[in-house]
Design a protein around this motif. Structure first.
Motif, PDB file in Angstrom:
ATOM      1  N   ALA A  88      16.249  -5.033   5.899  1.00  0.00           N
ATOM      2  CA  ALA A  88      15.747  -6.230   6.535  1.00  0.00           C
ATOM      3  C   ALA A  88      16.493  -7.407   6.738  1.00  0.00           C
ATOM      4  N   GLY A  89      15.882  -7.880   8.329  1.00  0.00           N
ATOM      5  CA  GLY A  89      17.276  -8.923   8.395  1.00  0.00           C
ATOM      6  C   GLY A  89      16.110  -9.913   8.365  1.00  0.00           C
ATOM      7  N   GLY A  90      14.602  -9.630   8.217  1.00  0.00           N
ATOM      8  CA  GLY A  90      12.742 -10.570   8.213  1.00  0.00           C
ATOM      9  C   GLY A  90      13.379 -10.930   7.434  1.00  0.00           C
ATOM     10  N   ASP A  91      12.206 -12.133   6.860  1.00  0.00           N
ATOM     11  CA  ASP A  91      11.268 -12.797   6.160  1.00  0.00           C
ATOM     12  C   ASP A  91      10.346 -11.833   5.004  1.00  0.00           C
ATOM     13  N   THR A  92       9.774 -10.485   5.507  1.00  0.00           N
ATOM     14  CA  THR A  92       8.260  -9.715   5.374  1.00  0.00           C
ATOM     15  C   THR A  92       9.439  -8.489   5.529  1.00  0.00           C
ATOM     16  N   LEU A  93       9.149  -7.530   4.855  1.00  0.00           N
ATOM     17  CA  LEU A  93       9.442  -6.433   4.278  1.00  0.00           C
ATOM     18  C   LEU A  93       8.403  -5.603   5.115  1.00  0.00           C
ATOM     19  N   LEU A  94       8.909  -4.437   5.476  1.00  0.00           N
ATOM     20  CA  LEU A  94       7.635  -3.588   6.615  1.00  0.00           C
ATOM     21  C   LEU A  94       7.969  -2.464   5.774  1.00  0.00           C
ATOM     22  N   PRO A  95       6.953  -1.611   6.524  1.00  0.00           N
ATOM     23  CA  PRO A  95       6.774  -0.052   5.715  1.00  0.00           C
ATOM     24  C   PRO A  95       8.548   0.701   6.291  1.00  0.00           C
ATOM     25  N   GLU A  96       8.344   0.564   7.271  1.00  0.00           N
ATOM     26  CA  GLU A  96       9.767   0.806   7.900  1.00  0.00           C
ATOM     27  C   GLU A  96      11.397   0.812   7.509  1.00  0.00           C
ATOM     28  N   HIS A  97      11.216  -0.437   6.283  1.00  0.00           N
ATOM     29  CA  HIS A  97      12.528  -1.288   5.710  1.00  0.00           C
ATOM     30  C   HIS A  97      12.431  -0.054   4.617  1.00  0.00           C
ATOM     31  N   LEU A  98      11.714   0.736   4.292  1.00  0.00           N
ATOM     32  CA  LEU A  98      11.231   1.311   2.952  1.00  0.00           C
ATOM     33  C   LEU A  98      12.046   2.490   2.394  1.00  0.00           C
ATOM     34  N   LEU A  99      12.264   3.174   3.983  1.00  0.00           N
ATOM     35  CA  LEU A  99      12.501   4.895   4.142  1.00  0.00           C
ATOM     36  C   LEU A  99      12.341   5.744   2.874  1.00  0.00           C
ATOM     37  N   LEU A 100      10.651   5.751   2.813  1.00  0.00           N
ATOM     38  CA  LEU A 100      10.447   6.264   1.716  1.00  0.00           C
ATOM     39  C   LEU A 100      10.410   7.279   2.052  1.00  0.00           C
ATOM     40  N   ASP A 101      10.215   8.167   3.151  1.00  0.00           N
ATOM     41  CA  ASP A 101      10.297   9.574   3.143  1.00  0.00           C
ATOM     42  C   ASP A 101      11.946  10.107   2.771  1.00  0.00           C
ATOM     43  N   ALA A 102      12.759   8.887   3.309  1.00  0.00           N
ATOM     44  CA  ALA A 102      14.345   9.715   2.977  1.00  0.00           C
ATOM     45  C   ALA A 102      15.043  10.609   1.390  1.00  0.00           C
TER      46      ALA A 102
ATOM     47  N   ALA B 167       1.069  -1.561   0.580  1.00  0.00           N
ATOM     48  CA  ALA B 167      -0.284  -0.150   0.205  1.00  0.00           C
ATOM     49  C   ALA B 167       0.746   1.099  -0.313  1.00  0.00           C
ATOM     50  N   ALA B 168       2.198   1.170   1.001  1.00  0.00           N
ATOM     51  CA  ALA B 168       3.325   2.434   0.604  1.00  0.00           C
ATOM     52  C   ALA B 168       3.610   2.766  -0.400  1.00  0.00           C
ATOM     53  N   LEU B 169       4.235   1.550  -0.700  1.00  0.00           N
ATOM     54  CA  LEU B 169       4.543   1.355  -2.533  1.00  0.00           C
ATOM     55  C   LEU B 169       3.534   2.173  -3.429  1.00  0.00           C
ATOM     56  N   GLU B 170       2.426   2.183  -3.287  1.00  0.00           N
ATOM     57  CA  GLU B 170       1.329   2.363  -4.617  1.00  0.00           C
ATOM     58  C   GLU B 170       0.761   3.320  -4.084  1.00  0.00           C
ATOM     59  N   ALA B 171       1.291   3.871  -2.920  1.00  0.00           N
ATOM     60  CA  ALA B 171       0.764   5.433  -2.674  1.00  0.00           C
ATOM     61  C   ALA B 171       1.961   6.505  -3.100  1.00  0.00           C
ATOM     62  N   HIS B 172       3.017   5.865  -3.321  1.00  0.00           N
ATOM     63  CA  HIS B 172       4.091   6.844  -3.522  1.00  0.00           C
ATOM     64  C   HIS B 172       4.029   7.820  -4.561  1.00  0.00           C
ATOM     65  N   PRO B 173       4.588   8.690  -4.798  1.00  0.00           N
ATOM     66  CA  PRO B 173       4.741   9.380  -6.555  1.00  0.00           C
ATOM     67  C   PRO B 173       5.638   9.028  -6.650  1.00  0.00           C
ATOM     68  N   TRP B 174       6.759   8.123  -6.458  1.00  0.00           N
ATOM     69  CA  TRP B 174       7.578   7.919  -7.765  1.00  0.00           C
ATOM     70  C   TRP B 174       8.319   9.075  -8.696  1.00  0.00           C
ATOM     71  N   PRO B 175       8.423  10.038  -8.038  1.00  0.00           N
ATOM     72  CA  PRO B 175       9.641  11.031  -9.039  1.00  0.00           C
ATOM     73  C   PRO B 175      10.629  10.487  -9.994  1.00  0.00           C
ATOM     74  N   GLY B 176      11.227   9.301  -9.502  1.00  0.00           N
ATOM     75  CA  GLY B 176      12.473   8.435 -10.222  1.00  0.00           C
ATOM     76  C   GLY B 176      12.134   7.186 -10.853  1.00  0.00           C
ATOM     77  N   ASN B 177      10.589   7.204 -10.569  1.00  0.00           N
ATOM     78  CA  ASN B 177      10.513   6.078 -11.640  1.00  0.00           C
ATOM     79  C   ASN B 177      10.587   4.778 -11.230  1.00  0.00           C
ATOM     80  N   ILE B 178      11.055   3.633 -12.512  1.00  0.00           N
ATOM     81  CA  ILE B 178      11.633   2.569 -12.038  1.00  0.00           C
ATOM     82  C   ILE B 178      12.706   2.779 -10.616  1.00  0.00           C
ATOM     83  N   ARG B 179      13.359   3.472 -11.226  1.00  0.00           N
ATOM     84  CA  ARG B 179      15.376   4.094 -11.151  1.00  0.00           C
ATOM     85  C   ARG B 179      14.799   3.896  -9.233  1.00  0.00           C
ATOM     86  N   GLU B 180      13.751   4.722  -8.807  1.00  0.00           N
ATOM     87  CA  GLU B 180      13.676   4.779  -7.647  1.00  0.00           C
ATOM     88  C   GLU B 180      13.152   4.242  -6.447  1.00  0.00           C
TER      89      GLU B 180
END
Length: 496
Positions: free
Chosen positions: A378-392, A353-366
């Motif tokens: 991430a160290g586990g078997d699931t990527l969680l929103p905090e691993h994305l650092l979308l507001d970096a 949901a977080a990925l699909e809501a992001h505007p992706w100004p850098g598109n696929i490269r971003e």
């Protein structure tokens, strides 16, 4: 901080699974909120450091001028050259249901064995050796180079590209930075009668005019001071193949005239040459500029535009094809995890949901950079929103209000990936992943701000050139200036 001494023993389970990938490797450098990739030879030595004299220059303040050497061959190894901030090797070690990140601090002058997928910090800059994209895709059971096309508009575009590929028409690809123009260009080449010939890509914005002419057309011995021997240009070496002119809208006027002559005569004149040489290549051009508008304002030659524009294909931005975000993210995560010797992580529903809501100004490269970084962190078997650092890409909030998760990481373990944490007392006990991610975001922001300031200095305040130097869309670059409080250079004093 945990230390490992039995390095070879810790690496052995991963070697057998990756032995086939040893001959097609690349070095990924995570710096300034972006990733740069450098293909690696099968054997030899690769020097890393801040100086331009290195094989791979990493222009980060925590990296020494001559920081380390990677030894390539049947086995991989890394050697610290006495760097100021040191070199550390980060590995995962499972202990029951939890996974710990252990760090090995390298001794200067001593070679330490390295495995594909190991995370290495040069100072606070992360580097990882990975299989090249095609090799990783094949290892994961997918045909290398095959694009992921799910969106109806993209399916129509690729169907048209299939028909265009069989013709001799020059193709002009239009779209935002990172939208997938190079992927489409390669697809057209593979579906064309020239598929067995070379596919060569030249970034017209990355070279000065004098270098661009030499790279495109080649030069004769003695044509200029450093021309010790004759060298064929890209257009000659691409005989019977395809040349992609990326960022063709950035071509200076002088080069536009010379390229037009090549397109009309199908001959090239080497720098310092006396007679033209015939060539047989197909041209695919790409730009994120509105060339029609550039023609109207006199910045791009109309006759060259018509020559390049045999047919124009416009690639929609990633935000307009949301249905492709999830399969693209899964494919990138699968490839990256395979390179790291892990199982492909699942993407939690809230992550998608977080990925699909992001505007992706850098598109696929971003998207690619975000997912690769998330898999590494991430160290586990699931990527969680905090691993994305979308507001970096923007200054983080002062307080991270997201709900903590059950994944925990000690500050020393996070520092093994992101470099040293800011000075000051640490809170008691291990912090939650969201807090660790917030600290990492702050460090990435500081690094990116410094890179933007350095780029502006290198380009004498020209914002367009600085954005191109960083591989960033200009509007994103301008937004970063505001977000980080960097004063915009005055137009009266600079060309920006």
């Amino acid at each position: 901080m945990s230390k490992e001494r039995d390095v070879a023993g810790a690496m052995s389970p991963r070697k057998d699974a990756q032995s086939d990938a040893q001959h097609a490797l690349e070095l990924a450098v995570f710096a300034g909120g972006r990733v740069t990739r450098h293909p690696l030879p099968a054997e030899g030595r690769l020097s890393l450091g801040r100086s331009k004299e290195n094989d791979v220059q990493i222009d980060e303040s925590s990296v020494s001028r001559r920081h380390a050497i990677i030894h390539l061959g049947a086995r991989l190894a890394i050697e610290d050259l006495g760097s100021a901030n040191g070199t550390s090797l980060r590995r995962e070690r499972s202990a029951g249901p939890t996974t710990k990140l252990l760090e090995l601090q390298l001794e200067p002058g001593k070679m330490t064995e390295l495995a594909v997928g190991d995370a290495v910090n040069l100072g606070s800059t992360l580097i990882v050796i990975l299989p090249r994209e095609g090799a990783a895709s094949a290892a994961a059971g997918r045909a290398p180079g095959e694009p992921i096309v799910r969106d109806p508009a993209m399916q129509r575009l690729y169907a048209l590209a299939e028909r265009v590929a069989a013709s001799p028409l020059s193709v002009l690809l239009l779209g935002e930075t990172g939208a997938g123009k190079e992927v489409l260009a390669e697809h057209i080449h593979r579906r064309s009668p020239r598929a067995h010939g070379p596919f060569l890509r030249l970034n017209c914005a990355a070279l000065a005019e004098s270098l661009l002419e030499s790279e495109l057309f080649g030069h004769e011995k003695g044509a200029f001071t450093s021309a010790g021997q004759a060298k064929p240009g890209l257009l000659e070496t691409a005989e019977k193949g395809t040349v992609m002119l990326d960022e063709v809208g950035e071509l200076p006027p002088g080069m536009q005239v010379k390229l037009l002559r090549v397109l009309e005569d199908r001959k090239v004149m080497r720098v310092g040459g006396l007679s033209p040489r015939p060539i047989d290549v197909r041209f695919i051009s790409a730009t994120n500029r509105d060339l029609t508008a550039e023609v109207k304002r006199g910045a791009f030659r109309e006759d060259l535009f018509f020559r390049l524009n045999g047919i124009a294909l416009t690639i929609p931005p990633l935000r307009a094809r949301v249905s492709e975000i999830a399969p693209l993210a899964r494919a990138i995560a699968e490839r990256t995890a395979s390179a790291l010797g892990r199982r492909a992580p699942a993407l939690a529903p809230e992550t998608l949901a977080a990925l699909e809501a992001h505007p992706w100004p850098g598109n696929i490269r971003e998207l690619r950079n975000v997912i690769e970084r998330a898999v590494v962190l991430a160290g586990g078997d699931t990527l969680l929103p905090e691993h994305l650092l979308l507001d970096a890409s923007a200054p983080p909030p002062l307080v991270d209000t997201r709900t903590p998760t059950s994944i925990e990481a000690h500050p020393a373990e996070v520092a093994a990936i992101a470099g040293p944490l800011p000075a000051g007392p640490l809170p008691p006990g291990p912090p939650r992943a969201a807090e660790a991610a917030g600290g990492l975001r702050g460090e990435l922001d500081a690094i990116e701000r410094r890179r933007i300031v350095d780029a502006l200095e290198q380009c004498a305040g020209n914002q367009t050139q600085a954005a191109a130097l960083l591989g960033m869309p200009r509007r994103t670059f301008v937004a970063r200036l505001s977000a980080y409080g960097i004063p915009r250079p005055r137009k009266g004093k600079t060309k920006g």
